[in-house]
Scaffold this active site. Structure first.
Site, PDB file in Angstrom:
ATOM      1  N   CYS A   2       0.777  44.447   5.990  1.00  0.00           N
ATOM      2  CA  CYS A   2       1.873  43.741   6.615  1.00  0.00           C
ATOM      3  C   CYS A   2       1.897  42.290   6.176  1.00  0.00           C
ATOM      4  CB  CYS A   2       1.726  43.798   8.140  1.00  0.00           C
ATOM      5  SG  CYS A   2       1.560  45.478   8.785  1.00  0.00           S
ATOM      6  N   ASP A 100      -4.878  50.948  14.953  1.00  0.00           N
ATOM      7  CA  ASP A 100      -6.068  50.107  14.832  1.00  0.00           C
ATOM      8  C   ASP A 100      -5.792  48.681  15.300  1.00  0.00           C
ATOM      9  OD1 ASP A 100      -4.363  49.774  12.635  1.00  0.00           O
ATOM     10  OD2 ASP A 100      -5.989  49.169  11.297  1.00  0.00           O
TER      11      ASP A 100
END
Length: 645
Positions: A2, A100
């Site tokens: 990201c 996560d």
């Protein structure tokens, strides 16, 4: 994988310009094209672009804890998150996703700043805790994922995955840092914690920055380091078995994904080892991607095909023309600051190919540093033996004189090219290694820079980057010392930067099993004789892989991922190089000695010398200046641009 961004008012609770934050987020759209969101509250803005890999339906960010008081924006993967979830649930934390990312907010609540020590993975994140009025920034141990930040004069702290995020803010000091220029022309990249701009910094690997509102911004803290103890008594056979198991575990952790997954396969030892291990862990054929070159001198595709055939992978190959030089301006925009590794071109192309087939690719990066694979390691060890035979007080004047008077003979057989060796023998170990890896060595940089710019440097030399790290290495073993230096400098500033930007340009996540910190720690306990033995690098690694890979792959000469710069600059790029190096953009900076630039171009294009690496370094600096729109002739003083302790 990201892109993250954020703003934090360290002094009060001013509201931030929403349009500014959107621009900061949108400029890194390529890092996360699947989703994006922004969170605003008094004195805080967090922004995120998402490339969905795990928990596709509920892993959106910014992600919050149960009561919304803790929020995180995160880039990377926490590979051991499935082990941490039950431990955190036992402490009373409630999970609402399978991501996560959620582990980070609960780990912060449970363990505070030390939460990073529990994470196994690649990560950069920004976490806001409203109750503690604290912003916490963190970067993974080996610097796989990037994190840039700046503290503005008005007390605003800005951060982002890429430097272009910070450049959206009008308050960023975008004057060129002279010390960063010196580092760039020595190393080919600006070393952590500097950036090319006086007002911005990179959070270094294994560092955190914890800022509490209303308090002075502290210096970053280091939470991990690798120690080369070299005291593990394992035999070659025992070490080979353990290495194979540790590699399997590292690869297995990195194969967790809910999207198509594959691997790069160059035909070298490292990527071949990763692919062979993946094949042993997967019931389905592994997807592999290779770049072939139409120039046989640079083409390794036949060796990649050997491995692909042996493991019956779904193998995808594309041929890159040897004149694939159209990416110069693309790369300058991609890297945000000067970056001079020309292998960024094929790396960009292999990421482009991989993204057509997969969303996640495993790579072999990091193997040379930990296993002892670089040819320069063997050369350094040979020189160290020669240095050890004579006291430094004798070596320095004797070989210093020979290094000055002996002619440089790039054209001659290697046995007659002694000038560099003489120069190396006159130096101490750190000086010699710095000299061997410098693109433009000390004497060349002195000639490259103008008198006024050298005065701005105030005597600063990029070797201080190596000195700073060497002081913390806690080893006097010749191989271990330079491995440590590479783990802190070249691996982070060059390799990881190259792969992160090239892969993210195509919204591709790359995972590096050979950079697993537990594997790196274990390898650092093994004696150097298991890494370099005689003239064989990666000795243990190759022995452990003999049952898995052909000898032609394991024991062939290392080729590297290179492009034909020397030919380009005398042929199809001849006019462009001359125009860029001798043109107005560089002249306007006041940084360079034009007579020496003229010498570099003329000597290379006449065939008298091979200056392809220095010329590429200058070319990419010129491209950076044009792409970044930097104010010409403006640089910060060395004192103002210095790195805080």
């Amino acid at each position: 994988m990201c892109g993250i961004a954020g703003l934090f008012d360290t002094r009060g609770k001013r509201d931030f310009d929403r349009e500014l934050v959107r621009r900061m987020n949108d400029i890194q759209f390529h890092r996360g094209p699947d989703e994006g969101d922004i969170h605003f509250e008094a004195g805080v803005a967090l922004a995120h672009r998402r490339l969905s890999i795990i928990d596709l339906s509920t892993g959106q960010q910014p992600l919050f804890n149960e009561d919304g008081s803790v929020a995180v924006v995160f880039n990377g993967e926490i590979y051991n998150y499935q082990e941490l979830v039950p431990e955190l649930e036992a402490l009373g934390h409630v999970f609402h996703t399978r991501s996560d990312t959620e582990v980070i907010v609960h780990a912060w609540e449970a363990w505070g700043e030390s939460c990073v020590q529990r994470f196994r993975g690649m990560f950069a994140f920004g976490l806001w805790d409203r109750n503690r009025q604290t912003l916490f920034l963190a970067r993974d141990r080996l610097g796989v994922k990037p994190l840039h930040y700046a503290l503005l004069p008005d007390g605003t702290l800005i951060f982002g995955s890429e430097l272009k995020v910070l450049m959206q803010h009008p308050g960023l000091d975008r004057r060129i840092d002279p010390l960063a220029v010196e580092e760039y022309f020595a190393l080919g990249y600006v070393a952590e914690p500097r950036t090319i701009f006086a007002g911005a910094r990179k959070l270094a690997p294994a560092e955190t920055l914890c800022v509490r509102r209303g308090e002075p911004v502290p210096a970053p803290r280091t939470y991990w380091d690798v120690r080369f103890t070299l005291d593990n008594p394992l035999s070659l056979g025992e070490a080979s078995l353990q290495l194979t198991e540790r590699l399997r575990e590292s690869v297995r952790l990195r194969m967790i994904a809910e999207v198509p997954l594959g691997a790069f396969l160059s035909g070298g030892v490292d990527s071949s080892a990763v692919v062979a291990t993946m094949a042993g862990l997967s019931s389905d054929p592994v997807n592999t991607c290779s770049i072939a070159f139409d120039d046989p001198a640079f083409n390794e595709s036949a060796f990649a095909q050997m491995v692909a055939d042996r493991y019956r992978t779904n193998h995808y190959v594309e041929t890159v023309k040897s004149d694939d030089f159209d990416l110069i301006d693309t790369l300058a925009a991609l890297y945000d600051e000067p970056y001079a590794d020309s292998s960024a071109i094929p790396t960009y192309r292999v990421c482009q190919l991989a993204r057509k087939k997969v969303t996640v690719a495993l790579s072999g990066d990091g193997g040379d540093e930990s296993f002892g694979g670089y040819r320069r390691y063997r050369m350094h060890l040979m020189e160290e033996r020669m240095r050890g035979a004579m006291p430094h007080g004798v070596r320095r004047p004797l070989f210093g004189l020979l290094g000055r008077v002996y002619p440089k003979a790039d054209w001659a057989p290697r046995v007659f090219r002694a000038k560099t060796t003489f120069q190396a023998l006159a130096r101490d170990s750190v000086q010699a290694y710095f000299h061997s890896v410098s693109i433009l060595r000390d004497d060349m940089r002195r000639q490259l820079f103008s008198n006024s710019f050298r005065a701005e440097l105030g005597g600063y030399n990029a070797i201080e980057v190596f000195r700073r790290h060497a002081a913390l290495a806690e080893t006097d073993d010749p191989l271990a010392l330079i491995q440590y230096l590479d783990l802190k400098t070249y691996l982070v500033g060059d390799i990881n930067t190259k792969v992160d930007r090239a892969s993210m340009a195509h919204s591709l996540e790359v995972r590096e099993p050979l950079m697993d910190h537990e594997l790196v720690e274990w390898l650092a306990t093994l004696p150097s004789s298991l890494k370099v033995k005689g003239n064989e690098g990666k000795y243990l690694f190759k022995k452990a892989l003999e049952p898995m890979l052909p000898n032609d792959v394991l024991y062939r000469p290392k080729m590297g991922f290179a492009v034909p710069l020397a030919r380009w600059f005398r042929g199809p790029l001849k006019a462009r190089v001359r125009e860029a190096v001798l043109g107005d953009t560089l002249a306007a900076t006041g940084i360079f000695n034009r007579d020496y630039l003229q010498h570099l171009v003329d000597a290379h294009q006449s065939g008298a010398r091979d200056y392809s690496a220095p010329l590429w370094t200058v070319l990419m600096f010129e491209a950076f200046l044009r792409q970044a729109g930097v104010q010409q002739g403006a640089s910060a003083s060395p004192v103002a641009a210095g790195v805080a302790a």
